[in-house]
Scaffold this motif. Structure first.
Motif, short mmCIF file in Angstrom:
data_model
loop_
_atom_site.label_atom_id
_atom_site.label_comp_id
_atom_site.label_asym_id
_atom_site.label_seq_id
_atom_site.Cartn_x
_atom_site.Cartn_y
_atom_site.Cartn_z
N UNK A 1 0.81 -1.22 0.00
CA UNK A 1 0.00 0.00 0.00
C UNK A 1 0.84 1.26 0.00
N UNK A 2 1.93 1.26 0.79
CA UNK A 2 2.75 2.45 0.94
C UNK A 2 4.14 2.31 0.33
N UNK B 1 -1.01 -8.29 0.37
CA UNK B 1 -0.40 -7.63 -0.78
C UNK B 1 -1.47 -7.18 -1.79
N UNK B 2 -2.41 -8.06 -2.07
CA UNK B 2 -3.46 -7.73 -3.04
C UNK B 2 -4.33 -6.58 -2.53
N UNK B 3 -4.68 -6.63 -1.24
CA UNK B 3 -5.48 -5.54 -0.66
C UNK B 3 -4.70 -4.23 -0.72
N UNK B 4 -3.40 -4.30 -0.40
CA UNK B 4 -2.55 -3.12 -0.40
C UNK B 4 -2.42 -2.49 -1.78
N UNK C 1 -4.70 -2.31 -4.05
CA UNK C 1 -5.90 -1.50 -4.28
C UNK C 1 -5.84 -0.19 -3.51
N UNK C 2 -5.33 -0.26 -2.29
CA UNK C 2 -5.19 0.95 -1.48
C UNK C 2 -4.20 1.91 -2.13
N UNK D 1 -2.44 7.09 -4.90
CA UNK D 1 -1.73 7.85 -5.94
C UNK D 1 -2.71 8.65 -6.80
N UNK D 2 -3.97 8.25 -6.81
CA UNK D 2 -4.97 9.01 -7.58
C UNK D 2 -5.60 10.13 -6.75
#
Length: 261
Positions: free
Chosen positions: A25-26, A220-223, A225-226, A231-232
């Motif tokens: 995510x970060x 990882x997959x959830x991150x 999407x976050x 970034x948007x």
């Protein structure tokens, strides 16, 4: 970890889900935000450090490869559209590599408690500046260089150097390239650390990797999407999220340093 109870194994699995989420995510914080909880279950850092390191190498490498493979397949010039700021990465790595190696081999010994507290206080000050939208942008190459050198050294002896490194990178790398640039940097630094583990004969916990890797994959997959949402979002929101994460890391680090003392 075979002596642990079923509940302890479940908790460790959930912590690795959390670690994977934060990392993707970060682009940072997966290790620092997971280790304090892991050590509450089993107070043996050398059991978890190789696992966390291998997870970082796998997922960071996979993410960077996928993002840049998509660029190449689109027929766009890779250098111009890469998700990695290679120019700043190599510049920073050139500053960090010698202190990193000194830390890995323990050439210089600094008081651990004082060093840890100083780093987290500095990072905490930076994080507050991001949260309140008053980012500290150093106009001095000497200050940036000092932070990178100190962060490189600390990353050589432990895992707490990342926040200090990030406080410099976030001011020099575009937010759309920040995560993947950090990923490549972590891959290089962690590879050096893993080589030291192998030379020292540290157990890499390969058996535990088999069931903890899927746990980290869920996070990882959830991150991912976050991260796309971050970034948007506008720059202010992105910096506040980064600052909040750094502040949490700093508080955890200062508490651990105080408790150990």
């Amino acid at each position: 970890m075979s002596d642990l109870t079923l509940l302890q194994h479940v908790l460790i699995g959930l912590i690795f889900v959390w670690s994977g989420l934060v990392r993707s995510g970060l682009g940072f914080g997966g290790s620092v935000m997971a280790l304090p909880f892991l050590l509450l279950i089993l107070d043996e850092p050398l059991v978890f450090l190789p696992i966390v390191s291998i997870h970082l190498l796998f997922f960071a490498g996979l993410t960077v490869w996928q993002n840049n493979r998509a660029t190449l397949m689109g027929g766009i010039e890779a250098e111009a559209n890469s998700t990695v700021d290679w120019q700043y990465l190599w510049k920073a790595l050139g500053i960090m590599i010698i202190p990193k190696l000194l830390g890995v081999f323990g050439v210089i010994v600094l008081p651990n408690t004082l060093m840890t507290a100083a780093i987290y206080i500095i990072v905490g000050a930076y994080s507050l500046s991001y949260i309140f939208n008053k980012p500290l942008k150093s106009k001095s190459r000497l200050v940036d260089g000092f932070f990178l050198m100190l962060g490189g050294y600390i990353s050589g002896i432990s895992l707490i150097g990342a926040p200090l490194i990030i406080s410099v990178f976030v001011n020099h790398v575009d937010k759309h390239k920040l995560r993947d640039t950090l990923f490549v940097l972590w891959i290089i630094l962690v590879t050096i650390k893993m080589a030291a583990f192998v030379v020292a004969g540290v157990d890499l916990q390969l058996a535990s990797q088999l069931w903890l890797l899927p746990c980290a994959a869920v996070g990882h997959v959830i991150g991912l999407r976050i991260h796309r949402r971050l970034v948007n979002s506008d720059t202010k929101v992105f910096m506040q999220v980064v600052g909040s994460a750094l502040l949490v890391i700093s508080c955890i680090g200062l508490y651990n340093a105080w408790a150990a003392h």
